[in-house]
Design a protein around this motif. Structure first.
Motif, PDB file in Angstrom:
ATOM      1  N   THR A  92       1.494   0.035  -2.336  1.00 33.03           N
ATOM      2  CA  THR A  92       2.101  -0.709  -3.455  1.00 33.03           C
ATOM      3  C   THR A  92       3.622  -0.654  -3.368  1.00 33.03           C
ATOM      4  OG1 THR A  92       0.255   0.134  -4.767  1.00 33.03           O
ATOM      5  CG2 THR A  92       1.999  -1.007  -5.961  1.00 33.03           C
ATOM      6  N   ASP A  93       4.148   0.535  -3.042  1.00 25.87           N
ATOM      7  CA  ASP A  93       5.596   0.728  -2.988  1.00 25.87           C
ATOM      8  C   ASP A  93       6.238   0.143  -1.734  1.00 25.87           C
ATOM      9  OD1 ASP A  93       5.260   2.093  -5.327  1.00 25.87           O
ATOM     10  OD2 ASP A  93       5.414   4.098  -4.447  1.00 25.87           O
ATOM     11  N   GLY A  94       5.414  -0.349  -0.809  1.00 22.25           N
ATOM     12  CA  GLY A  94       5.968  -0.938   0.406  1.00 22.25           C
ATOM     13  C   GLY A  94       6.335   0.070   1.484  1.00 22.25           C
ATOM     14  N   VAL A  95       5.943   1.341   1.298  1.00 26.11           N
ATOM     15  CA  VAL A  95       6.219   2.356   2.322  1.00 26.11           C
ATOM     16  C   VAL A  95       5.280   2.145   3.511  1.00 26.11           C
ATOM     17  CG1 VAL A  95       6.048   4.829   2.821  1.00 26.11           C
ATOM     18  CG2 VAL A  95       7.125   4.055   0.710  1.00 26.11           C
ATOM     19  N   ILE A  96       4.005   1.947   3.202  1.00 27.61           N
ATOM     20  CA  ILE A  96       2.999   1.700   4.229  1.00 27.61           C
ATOM     21  C   ILE A  96       2.609   0.226   4.153  1.00 27.61           C
ATOM     22  CG2 ILE A  96       0.655   2.238   4.994  1.00 27.61           C
ATOM     23  CD1 ILE A  96       1.017   5.024   3.763  1.00 27.61           C
ATOM     24  N   ILE A 135      -8.499  -5.798   0.994  1.00 27.32           N
ATOM     25  CA  ILE A 135      -8.376  -5.766  -0.462  1.00 27.32           C
ATOM     26  C   ILE A 135      -6.929  -5.401  -0.783  1.00 27.32           C
ATOM     27  CG2 ILE A 135     -10.791  -5.171  -0.877  1.00 27.32           C
ATOM     28  CD1 ILE A 135      -9.941  -2.256  -1.250  1.00 27.32           C
ATOM     29  N   ASP A 136      -6.434  -5.773  -1.974  1.00 32.96           N
ATOM     30  CA  ASP A 136      -5.050  -5.418  -2.283  1.00 32.96           C
ATOM     31  C   ASP A 136      -4.978  -4.017  -2.896  1.00 32.96           C
ATOM     32  OD1 ASP A 136      -5.795  -5.697  -4.897  1.00 32.96           O
ATOM     33  OD2 ASP A 136      -4.720  -7.572  -5.249  1.00 32.96           O
ATOM     34  N   SER A 137      -3.746  -3.522  -3.028  1.00 30.93           N
ATOM     35  CA  SER A 137      -3.587  -2.116  -3.438  1.00 30.93           C
ATOM     36  C   SER A 137      -4.050  -1.902  -4.880  1.00 30.93           C
ATOM     37  CB  SER A 137      -2.139  -1.674  -3.248  1.00 30.93           C
ATOM     38  OG  SER A 137      -1.271  -2.437  -4.060  1.00 30.93           O
ATOM     39  N   GLN A 169      -5.558  -4.882  14.071  1.00 29.25           N
ATOM     40  CA  GLN A 169      -5.630  -6.341  13.942  1.00 29.25           C
ATOM     41  C   GLN A 169      -4.581  -6.842  12.959  1.00 29.25           C
ATOM     42  OE1 GLN A 169      -9.697  -6.623  12.722  1.00 29.25           O
ATOM     43  NE2 GLN A 169     -10.501  -6.754  14.803  1.00 29.25           N
ATOM     44  N   TRP A 170      -4.409  -6.101  11.866  1.00 23.55           N
ATOM     45  CA  TRP A 170      -3.424  -6.496  10.848  1.00 23.55           C
ATOM     46  C   TRP A 170      -2.006  -6.459  11.438  1.00 23.55           C
ATOM     47  CZ3 TRP A 170       0.753  -4.078   8.499  1.00 23.55           C
ATOM     48  CH2 TRP A 170       1.259  -4.702   7.350  1.00 23.55           C
ATOM     49  N   VAL A 177      -6.568  -1.980   3.240  1.00 29.14           N
ATOM     50  CA  VAL A 177      -5.801  -2.118   2.008  1.00 29.14           C
ATOM     51  C   VAL A 177      -4.399  -2.599   2.351  1.00 29.14           C
ATOM     52  CG1 VAL A 177      -4.874  -0.925  -0.009  1.00 29.14           C
ATOM     53  CG2 VAL A 177      -7.072  -0.211   0.963  1.00 29.14           C
ATOM     54  N   THR A 178      -4.029  -3.771   1.865  1.00 31.23           N
ATOM     55  CA  THR A 178      -2.671  -4.270   2.095  1.00 31.23           C
ATOM     56  C   THR A 178      -2.314  -5.290   1.022  1.00 31.23           C
ATOM     57  OG1 THR A 178      -1.189  -5.349   3.670  1.00 31.23           O
ATOM     58  CG2 THR A 178      -3.464  -6.109   3.672  1.00 31.23           C
ATOM     59  N   ASP A 179      -1.015  -5.399   0.750  1.00 26.51           N
ATOM     60  CA  ASP A 179      -0.557  -6.435  -0.167  1.00 26.51           C
ATOM     61  C   ASP A 179       0.015  -7.629   0.594  1.00 26.51           C
ATOM     62  OD1 ASP A 179      -1.404  -5.024  -2.371  1.00 26.51           O
ATOM     63  OD2 ASP A 179       0.504  -3.983  -2.643  1.00 26.51           O
TER      64      ASP A 179
END
Lengths: 376, 340
Positions: free
Chosen positions: A305-309, A365-367, A171-172, A354-356
């Motif tokens: 957090t690092d933007g890899v995933i 929720i955020d990282s 969905q995301w 989990v996503t930013d």
């Protein structure tokens, strides 16, 4: 209960022998001494510790392997919690993921040790028969993480809803694309074995994207092209990764060779996602594709957090082990059996996206929050 | 070959040979020819199925994907040349990798020192295998079966099954992933290291006294001993050098996987042995060339890439490699029956 004391005595003798053997090995190989003892067993609390009451309850935790950080976290969580619940915990595992024989032996050991219950992440249908024998012998058998097939082989399963975990990242991803054409790489666990965690996550992801998966227990039978909720899609590949970094990298490289325009990458777990990212980066395409994954281990959350995933679905292995132990202790002390979550055929230990990059209409929720409750 | 054979008799023997026997002779003299033919045929077939197989980008990937196993297969070749076998390849690599990652990340050991310690540990692990083989006189199969478990357990206990991703690792440990272009091809530092290792070890094996001794010990240990070759010392050094190469392989693997992880390599033992066997090195020792091993590793990876490009399931790749191993050993047996 005369029997249980003798069993206990013979167990402690065996345990002492195991310690001596482990100690000899450790001395011989100059490893760190303290860890190896606690690796085989954690002695139950002497006397009465808080939480539990009465005699210590014997429980065996049998994981798929002892190297995957997910199972390591589960084992460590259970060890830490065993004393609190006055559980006499034995930790065992298959030699590697898929090793059924090793698990069968561990089940037999639990029966002969007089345990009250077994917590197991079954490696495959080959262990079903041994599980039946354990239940016939009066043990409560709880599957963790992966329900066996058929699910009623065990008394109950405490697990992540893997289909829902896949659905959330699907969905995301659908929202992130905002109607663009989706060229999807599916990086699965295996394609020479069919395991439920694999097809549940993969098919959940496609369902979340709004793609008709046909048979929900079969990876790869969906139409290669068609429409998802937001627009057109193409499935570029279904490649196996073995759940490892180098497997994820090789799989992604092979996918990119055939379809250089991949913009959505589904991965079975975070190590394979890291491998996929490295393949994209080597091809200079890390900005063009979003990567989604499942697990929520601390290193995976850091990758978010690092933007890899882009997004990962977090599961809670410690909760599975702790609740499972609690259920066995309760049954032994009060006779009360655990119940499944309403509407499901297992006890859902929860999952969180989990996503930013929050997407409208998809709860997450955020990282930073996830890193506080991550495992590993 | 023997001193007493007259030129006339040799001429007579040669004329009696059928064309098939002449092929057999050729293969006997150059054991890498048959794997090379297999590689060419394989590559041609996959190119026909999907022309993308032959484009520079996918060939670059093929080379990068082969690098780690090709590196480990150098050590495996050395050991198999002495009629041994190494089942502890993957375990040695994981041990060296986890130690170099952990001491640099958690104990602040400078990266070059950490790298040296990791590679040195690989050599030490090899030395332990060699010691058990030569001094305690245990069969290599048994020794490495045991150390497979020991090295794996120590690596897991030491690292706590934790993995270190490249964003926390020092640049030097991750340096092997650095890419650069050679014409249309994309290579990495890791690939260069592996190619250099092949050149160096190829030279050492074919041009130095140590190399000739390795072949001699593998071919006929008793004869080697009688002719004054220090067989045990040669064997010991072979295991140590192999371990050193696995340590370097661990470094290459970190770059490839993008992390130091206890699960980073799962089938190193079988894949390295497969590459050696398909590459024409005899499991009975004393016969084979490193270049054959390199070709063998390329053949196996060609199947992976080629069948993936043809969108064929993994099972067929496993099937194909299985058949290849049997065919390769059958050819080896046939070649060995050559009449000198």
């Amino acid at each position: 209960m005369q029997r249980s004391t003798t069993v206990h005595r013979s167990r402690s003798v065996r345990r002492a022998l195991a310690f001596v053997a482990a100690g000899a090995l450790v001395l011989g190989t100059a490893a760190c001494g303290g860890d190896s003892g606690s690796d085989t067993t954690t002695p139950g609390a002497s006397g009465t510790a808080g939480g539990g009451s009465g005699e210590a309850v014997g429980v065996s935790l049998i994981t798929k392997d002892s190297t995957n950080p997910f199972f390591v976290a589960m084992q460590n969580g259970a060890k830490a919690d065993a004393a609190k619940q006055n559980v006499d915990l034995t930790v065992a595992s298959g030699a590697k993921d898929g090793d059924e024989q090793g698990q069968i032996q561990a089940i037999e050991n639990a029966i002969s040790a007089g345990d009250k219950g077994i917590l197991i992440t079954p490696n495959g249908p080959g262990v079903n028969d041994a599980i039946k024998r354990a239940r016939d012998a009066g043990l409560l058998v709880i599957a963790l993480d992966t329900p066996p097939d058929p699910a009623d082989t065990v008394d109950i399963t405490f697990a992540t809803d893997n289909f829902k975990a896949g659905e959330l990242i699907g969905q995301w991803a659908e929202k992130q694309l905002a109607g663009k054409k989706a060229t999807i790489a599916l990086l699965d666990l295996f394609n020479d074995k069919i395991v439920s965690v694999d097809y549940n996550r993969d098919q959940g992801f496609l369902t979340g994207m709004g793609i008709d998966t046909k048979d929900k227990t079969k990876n790869g039978d969906e139409d290669k092209t068609g429409t998802y909720t937001g627009g057109d899609y193409t499935i570029a590949c279904n490649e196996p990764t073995q759940g490892s970094e180098d497997g994820g990298r090789t799989a992604m490289e092979n996918c990119l060779t055939n379809s250089p325009d991949i913009n959505v990458v589904y991965t079975i777990n975070e190590p394979s996602a890291v491998g996929a990212y490295n393949a994209l980066k080597a091809a200079g395409k890390e900005k063009d594709a979003i990567i989604v994954s499942v697990d929520g281990g601390c290193q995976g959350v850091k990758s978010v957090t690092d933007g890899v995933i882009g997004a990962t679905a977090q599961q809670y292995p410690l909760k599975m082990a702790t609740l499972g132990m609690e259920a066995i202790a309760k049954l032994a002390r009060t006779g009360e059996k655990p119940k499944v979550t309403e509407g499901l055929d297992f006890f859902d230990t929860g999952v969180a996206l989990v996503t930013d990059k929050k997407a409208d209409g998809v709860e997450s929720i955020d990282s930073a929050a996830a890193s506080k409750i991550c495992w590993g | 070959m023997t001193a007493g054979t007259s030129a006339a008799a040799a001429e007579l023997a040669r004329r009696r040979h059928s064309p098939l026997q002449r092929v057999q002779h050729l293969l006997h003299g150059y054991p890498f020819i048959s794997p090379l033919l297999i590689l060419v045929v394989t590559a041609a077939a996959f190119t026909i199925v999907n022309p993308r197989f032959a484009n520079p980008a996918s060939l670059s990937l093929l080379i990068q994907q082969t690098a780690v196993v090709a590196c480990l297969a150098i050590g495996q070749t050395l050991i198999i040349l002495t009629a041994g076998i190494d089942l502890a390849v993957g375990a040695t690599v994981i041990l060296a990798m986890m130690v170099m990652a952990k001491i640099s990340v958690e104990n602040g050991v400078p990266a070059p020192v950490a790298l040296l310690i990791g590679v040195g540990l690989g050599a030490a692990a090899g030395l332990l295998n060699g010691f058990l083989v030569t001094r305690i006189n245990l069969p290599p199969f048994i020794v490495t079966l045991g150390t497979l478990s020991i090295f794996t357990a120590v690596a897991l206990l030491y690292s706590g099954s934790k993995s270190y991703q490249n964003n926390v690792l020092p640049d030097l440990l991750n340096w092997t992933s650095t890419g650069f272009s050679v014409g249309p091809f994309r290579l990495t530092v890791g690939v260069v290291i592996v190619v250099l290792l092949y050149l160096v070890m190829g030279y050492v094996l074919s041009q130095t006294r140590w190399g000739r001794h390795v072949y001699a010990v593998g071919d006929a240990p008793e004869a080697a001993r009688l002719s004054g070759i220090p067989s045990k010392r040669i064997l010991l050094s072979v295991y140590a050098v192999a371990g050193l190469i696995y340590g370097i392989g661990a470094w290459v693997l970190i770059g490839r996987a993008g992390a130091a992880s206890p699960n980073a390599i799962t089938n190193a033992n079988l894949e390295s042995i497969t590459a050696v066997v398909i590459g024409g090195t005899s499991l009975f020792g004393g016969r084979g060339r490193l270049v054959g091993t390199l070709i063998g590793a390329l053949i196996v990876q060609s199947f992976t890439v080629g069948l993936s490009l043809a969108r064929v399931d993994q099972q067929y790749r496993i099937l194909a490699v299985g058949i290849l191993v049997i065919v390769a050993v059958a050819i080896d047996q046939w070649i060995r029956k050559v009449k000198a």
